[in-house]
Write a protein that holds these residues in place. Structure first.
Motif, PDB file in Angstrom:
ATOM      1  N   GLU A   3       0.833  -1.207   0.000  1.00 32.32           N
ATOM      2  CA  GLU A   3       0.000   0.000   0.000  1.00 32.32           C
ATOM      3  C   GLU A   3       0.862   1.249   0.000  1.00 32.32           C
ATOM      4  O   GLU A   3       0.558   2.242  -0.640  1.00 32.32           O
ATOM      5  CB  GLU A   3      -0.915  -0.014   1.219  1.00 32.32           C
ATOM      6  N   THR A   4       1.928   1.229   0.751  1.00 27.62           N
ATOM      7  CA  THR A   4       2.838   2.362   0.782  1.00 27.62           C
ATOM      8  C   THR A   4       4.246   1.841   0.659  1.00 27.62           C
ATOM      9  O   THR A   4       4.525   0.679   0.888  1.00 27.62           O
ATOM     10  CB  THR A   4       2.719   3.154   2.102  1.00 27.62           C
ATOM     11  N   SER A   5       5.137   2.717   0.266  1.00 30.17           N
ATOM     12  CA  SER A   5       6.552   2.384   0.249  1.00 30.17           C
ATOM     13  C   SER A   5       7.323   3.555   0.829  1.00 30.17           C
ATOM     14  O   SER A   5       6.922   4.704   0.697  1.00 30.17           O
ATOM     15  CB  SER A   5       7.019   2.107  -1.183  1.00 30.17           C
ATOM     16  N   ARG A   6       8.463   3.232   1.496  1.00 26.87           N
ATOM     17  CA  ARG A   6       9.264   4.284   2.098  1.00 26.87           C
ATOM     18  C   ARG A   6      10.229   4.835   1.072  1.00 26.87           C
ATOM     19  O   ARG A   6      10.762   4.121   0.238  1.00 26.87           O
ATOM     20  CB  ARG A   6      10.030   3.744   3.298  1.00 26.87           C
ATOM     21  N   MET A   7      10.473   6.104   1.101  1.00 28.66           N
ATOM     22  CA  MET A   7      11.398   6.741   0.180  1.00 28.66           C
ATOM     23  C   MET A   7      12.132   7.818   0.957  1.00 28.66           C
ATOM     24  O   MET A   7      11.599   8.877   1.254  1.00 28.66           O
ATOM     25  CB  MET A   7      10.649   7.368  -0.992  1.00 28.66           C
ATOM     26  N   GLY A   8      13.413   7.535   1.309  1.00 26.92           N
ATOM     27  CA  GLY A   8      14.171   8.518   2.059  1.00 26.92           C
ATOM     28  C   GLY A   8      13.514   8.786   3.382  1.00 26.92           C
ATOM     29  O   GLY A   8      13.259   7.893   4.166  1.00 26.92           O
ATOM     30  N   SER A   9      13.237  10.039   3.664  1.00 24.49           N
ATOM     31  CA  SER A   9      12.587  10.415   4.911  1.00 24.49           C
ATOM     32  C   SER A   9      11.099  10.667   4.688  1.00 24.49           C
ATOM     33  O   SER A   9      10.538  11.615   5.208  1.00 24.49           O
ATOM     34  CB  SER A   9      13.255  11.674   5.474  1.00 24.49           C
ATOM     35  N   GLY A  10      10.450   9.833   3.910  1.00 26.75           N
ATOM     36  CA  GLY A  10       9.031  10.013   3.646  1.00 26.75           C
ATOM     37  C   GLY A  10       8.395   8.710   3.213  1.00 26.75           C
ATOM     38  O   GLY A  10       9.019   7.657   3.191  1.00 26.75           O
ATOM     39  N   ARG A  11       7.110   8.792   2.867  1.00 28.14           N
ATOM     40  CA  ARG A  11       6.352   7.640   2.400  1.00 28.14           C
ATOM     41  C   ARG A  11       5.606   8.038   1.131  1.00 28.14           C
ATOM     42  O   ARG A  11       5.157   9.184   0.995  1.00 28.14           O
ATOM     43  CB  ARG A  11       5.366   7.160   3.465  1.00 28.14           C
ATOM     44  N   VAL A  12       5.480   7.085   0.225  1.00 28.36           N
ATOM     45  CA  VAL A  12       4.804   7.317  -1.051  1.00 28.36           C
ATOM     46  C   VAL A  12       3.536   6.472  -1.083  1.00 28.36           C
ATOM     47  O   VAL A  12       3.599   5.252  -0.896  1.00 28.36           O
ATOM     48  CB  VAL A  12       5.716   6.959  -2.234  1.00 28.36           C
ATOM     49  N   PHE A  13       2.400   7.109  -1.314  1.00 28.83           N
ATOM     50  CA  PHE A  13       1.108   6.428  -1.348  1.00 28.83           C
ATOM     51  C   PHE A  13       0.583   6.427  -2.780  1.00 28.83           C
ATOM     52  O   PHE A  13       0.518   7.487  -3.408  1.00 28.83           O
ATOM     53  CB  PHE A  13       0.097   7.133  -0.445  1.00 28.83           C
ATOM     54  N   PRO A  14       0.202   5.275  -3.312  1.00 32.02           N
ATOM     55  CA  PRO A  14      -0.404   5.253  -4.654  1.00 32.02           C
ATOM     56  C   PRO A  14      -1.682   6.099  -4.689  1.00 32.02           C
ATOM     57  O   PRO A  14      -2.300   6.368  -3.657  1.00 32.02           O
ATOM     58  CB  PRO A  14      -0.711   3.767  -4.883  1.00 32.02           C
ATOM     59  N   ALA A  15      -2.042   6.503  -5.902  1.00 31.49           N
ATOM     60  CA  ALA A  15      -3.249   7.317  -6.064  1.00 31.49           C
ATOM     61  C   ALA A  15      -4.460   6.581  -5.496  1.00 31.49           C
ATOM     62  O   ALA A  15      -4.649   5.392  -5.741  1.00 31.49           O
ATOM     63  CB  ALA A  15      -3.465   7.636  -7.538  1.00 31.49           C
ATOM     64  N   PHE A 173      -0.024   7.460  11.916  1.00 31.04           N
ATOM     65  CA  PHE A 173       1.409   7.732  11.800  1.00 31.04           C
ATOM     66  C   PHE A 173       1.709   8.665  10.628  1.00 31.04           C
ATOM     67  O   PHE A 173       2.782   9.255  10.573  1.00 31.04           O
ATOM     68  CB  PHE A 173       2.192   6.428  11.652  1.00 31.04           C
ATOM     69  N   VAL A 174       0.764   8.790   9.683  1.00 25.73           N
ATOM     70  CA  VAL A 174       0.944   9.763   8.600  1.00 25.73           C
ATOM     71  C   VAL A 174       0.985  11.177   9.169  1.00 25.73           C
ATOM     72  O   VAL A 174       1.797  12.010   8.756  1.00 25.73           O
ATOM     73  CB  VAL A 174      -0.178   9.612   7.554  1.00 25.73           C
ATOM     74  N   LEU A 175       0.118  11.456  10.147  1.00 24.92           N
ATOM     75  CA  LEU A 175       0.130  12.764  10.801  1.00 24.92           C
ATOM     76  C   LEU A 175       1.440  12.972  11.559  1.00 24.92           C
ATOM     77  O   LEU A 175       2.037  14.055  11.508  1.00 24.92           O
ATOM     78  CB  LEU A 175      -1.064  12.884  11.745  1.00 24.92           C
ATOM     79  N   LEU A 176       1.898  11.934  12.245  1.00 22.10           N
ATOM     80  CA  LEU A 176       3.156  12.058  12.976  1.00 22.10           C
ATOM     81  C   LEU A 176       4.325  12.265  12.017  1.00 22.10           C
ATOM     82  O   LEU A 176       5.285  12.984  12.344  1.00 22.10           O
ATOM     83  CB  LEU A 176       3.385  10.807  13.834  1.00 22.10           C
ATOM     84  N   LEU A 177       4.269  11.650  10.829  1.00 22.17           N
ATOM     85  CA  LEU A 177       5.321  11.865   9.844  1.00 22.17           C
ATOM     86  C   LEU A 177       5.319  13.306   9.364  1.00 22.17           C
ATOM     87  O   LEU A 177       6.376  13.919   9.188  1.00 22.17           O
ATOM     88  CB  LEU A 177       5.126  10.903   8.664  1.00 22.17           C
ATOM     89  N   MET A 178       4.133  13.873   9.141  1.00 25.17           N
ATOM     90  CA  MET A 178       4.073  15.282   8.750  1.00 25.17           C
ATOM     91  C   MET A 178       4.706  16.173   9.811  1.00 25.17           C
ATOM     92  O   MET A 178       5.334  17.186   9.497  1.00 25.17           O
ATOM     93  CB  MET A 178       2.620  15.705   8.533  1.00 25.17           C
ATOM     94  N   ARG A 179       4.529  15.780  11.064  1.00 20.81           N
ATOM     95  CA  ARG A 179       5.097  16.571  12.151  1.00 20.81           C
ATOM     96  C   ARG A 179       6.602  16.325  12.338  1.00 20.81           C
ATOM     97  O   ARG A 179       7.237  16.950  13.174  1.00 20.81           O
ATOM     98  CB  ARG A 179       4.378  16.253  13.460  1.00 20.81           C
ATOM     99  N   GLY A 180       7.161  15.381  11.549  1.00 21.93           N
ATOM    100  CA  GLY A 180       8.600  15.193  11.575  1.00 21.93           C
ATOM    101  C   GLY A 180       9.077  13.879  12.155  1.00 21.93           C
ATOM    102  O   GLY A 180      10.291  13.678  12.272  1.00 21.93           O
ATOM    103  N   GLY A 181       8.160  12.956  12.525  1.00 24.43           N
ATOM    104  CA  GLY A 181       8.561  11.696  13.129  1.00 24.43           C
ATOM    105  C   GLY A 181       8.229  10.513  12.255  1.00 24.43           C
ATOM    106  O   GLY A 181       7.079  10.319  11.867  1.00 24.43           O
ATOM    107  N   GLU A 182       9.244   9.703  11.928  1.00 26.31           N
ATOM    108  CA  GLU A 182       9.009   8.505  11.128  1.00 26.31           C
ATOM    109  C   GLU A 182       8.604   7.342  12.016  1.00 26.31           C
ATOM    110  O   GLU A 182       9.113   7.182  13.131  1.00 26.31           O
ATOM    111  CB  GLU A 182      10.253   8.146  10.332  1.00 26.31           C
ATOM    112  N   GLU A 183       7.702   6.521  11.504  1.00 24.05           N
ATOM    113  CA  GLU A 183       7.130   5.437  12.302  1.00 24.05           C
ATOM    114  C   GLU A 183       8.184   4.503  12.895  1.00 24.05           C
ATOM    115  O   GLU A 183       8.125   4.213  14.096  1.00 24.05           O
ATOM    116  CB  GLU A 183       6.130   4.648  11.449  1.00 24.05           C
ATOM    117  N   PRO A 184       9.178   3.975  12.120  1.00 24.86           N
ATOM    118  CA  PRO A 184      10.149   3.061  12.738  1.00 24.86           C
ATOM    119  C   PRO A 184      10.923   3.710  13.878  1.00 24.86           C
ATOM    120  O   PRO A 184      11.169   3.084  14.915  1.00 24.86           O
ATOM    121  CB  PRO A 184      11.067   2.674  11.570  1.00 24.86           C
TER     122      PRO A 184
END
Length: 467
Positions: A3-15, A173-184
């Motif tokens: 459903e998602t894949s990690r890319m650097g310091s972010g996540r990519v979600f398909p359309a 965790f998408v909201l937490l990522l926006m705030r600067g924290g990655e899930e792992p």
């Protein structure tokens, strides 16, 4: 693909798929609705929000990239080329994260809820009490877009924000990522803090007593047990020597266990056959929308290079050869400009187009003219633009007679060029035997490739006259 894949310091979600029910809400969770409230409270034009909802429900938002402090996606509007929409959100400071993680570990139920992709209101209340900016407030979402609309937000950025609410519903965790924290990273830190809290609780004088150590039945160690290492050599079973078979075990010792030396197993090179190759996709893949990060290369330039690399790889898979081999950096720049829809133009040019022209020492207008020639005929089309020549007798000499027989304008000859009397139409004969049409303002001598090359001189001129 997941459903998602990690890319650097972010996540990519398909359309996300279209949202067909016009009455269905975009968010089903309280935190997803809090996101929409922040969007709609800070909006300056409700009509643009309504258009954004329509775009989002129709599935106009492409792949969404979520990174610390921002969300980016291409959004399709009324024009063929999509716009790059972005929404920014302030990231939390280190002391904010410290207080937030303390609030989570203070109640084991909070950790369990996050692991279940849930965010209980009690956790948000604890974050508020700790003065942690978890949920966005009014006017905290900062939208931007490459479209000419200067609304706050425009309909494309609004569509991206509405689709983001669906991502938040599925995973807080998408909201937490926006705030600067990655899930792992967050889960690792929560595990460490939880372990420290448990250890401190056990060490406390008034804490619960530590569990009594359990005992295991005593067994006689075998030849493979750790105790065998401490046994006298005379009591050990026979062991294989480095150069040959095992030596006989001393009298009274246990028999050797059956087995194969590991070195014999590892010395064999046994590999399974490779699986059959997958079928070549019908079209090259699309790159993700990359976020703009401080100190990182320009995301639009990277997306452009990724698009080109995907096109070359796809062409190589389908033909077995790379059809884009360029003779020089200039030729490669022209090919890039001709193949990317976002870089072409005649009078106005994007920043990426101007940078590409400067990288090869040319003007944007010169690169644009060369790109138009490349679209006519590749490297041969560029040669026709840049290198006049004197064709031998034959098809070139018969061209004017064919034009006269078709009752088309008379043309004057100069080298491999045929030009009408007004100086507005021109046909250039290429070394590949094709005719390349050009246009100019009358008598301005500002020739631009226009139309498709044709082996028939009448067809080439008729096509440009009809255009």
């Amino acid at each position: 693909m997941s459903e998602t894949s990690r890319m650097g310091s972010g996540r990519v979600f398909p359309a996300l798929p279209p949202h067909p029910d016009p009455e269905a809400p975009f968010a089903a969770t309280w935190w997803g609705n809090a996101w929409i409230d922040a969007l709609e409270t800070g909006a300056l034009d409700q009509a643009r929000l309504a258009r954004g909802r329509t775009y989002a429900r129709a599935g106009a938002v492409d792949t969404i990239t979520v990174a610390p402090g921002r969300i980016v996606a291409y959004v399709h509007g009324s024009r063929p080329r999509p716009y790059r929409a972005e929404i920014r959100l302030r990231t939390m400071l280190p002391d904010h994260w410290d207080r937030f993680l303390d609030a989570v570990t203070a109640d084991p139920a909070h950790i369990a809820a996050l692991l279940d992709k849930d965010m209980p209101p009690a956790l948000a209340d604890a974050a508020d009490r700790a003065d942690v900016p978890l949920l966005p407030g009014a006017r905290e979402l900062s939208p931007s877009c490459t479209c000419p609309d200067r609304g706050h937000p425009c309909k494309h950025a609004a569509a991206l924000a509405y689709q983001t609410a669906r991502l938040l519903d599925a995973d807080p965790f998408v909201l937490l990522l926006m705030r600067g924290g990655e899930e792992p990273d967050l889960l690792d830190e929560l595990a460490h803090r939880n372990a420290r809290a448990a250890a401190a609780e056990q060490a406390a004088p008034d804490g619960p007593p530590a569990p009594a150590p359990t005992t295991t039945p005593t067994t006689t160690p075998t030849a493979s047990s750790p105790a065998d290492a401490a046994a006298p050599a005379a009591a050990r079973p026979s062991e294989p020597t480095p150069d040959g078979p095992a030596l006989p075990a001393p009298a009274g010792s246990a028999p050797a266990l059956p087995g194969v030396p590991a070195r014999d197993v590892l010395a064999k090179d046994v590999r399974r056959p490779l699986p059959p190759p997958r079928a070549t996709p019908a079209h090259p893949g699309e790159p993700p929308v990359l976020p703009a990060m401080p100190g990182a290369p320009d995301p639009a330039s990277l997306e452009f290079l990724i698009t080109d690399a995907a096109a070359r790889a796809h062409a190589y898979l389908t033909s077995g050869a790379d059809p884009f081999t360029a003779a020089s950096p200039w030729h490669d720049a022209v090919r890039l400009a001709a193949s990317h829809p976002g870089l072409t133009g005649r009078r106005t040019f994007s920043r990426q187009f101007a940078e590409l022209a400067r990288s090869v020492g040319r003007t944007p207008a010169g690169l644009s003219r060369a790109a138009a020639a490349w679209r006519q005929g590749g490297e041969e089309g560029l040669a026709v633009l840049e290198s006049p020549w004197d064709p031998p007798a034959g098809p070139f000499d018969r061209a004017r007679g064919a034009l006269a027989a078709a009752d088309l304008p008379r043309m004057t000859i100069h080298r491999n060029h045929l030009t009408n009397a007004e100086g507005s139409l021109q046909l250039r004969f290429g070394r590949d035997g094709r005719w390349y049409p050009y246009r100019s303002e009358p008598h301005a001598d500002d020739w631009w490739p226009e139309g498709e090359a044709d082996e028939d001189v009448v067809g080439a001129l008729t096509a440009v006259l009809g255009g």
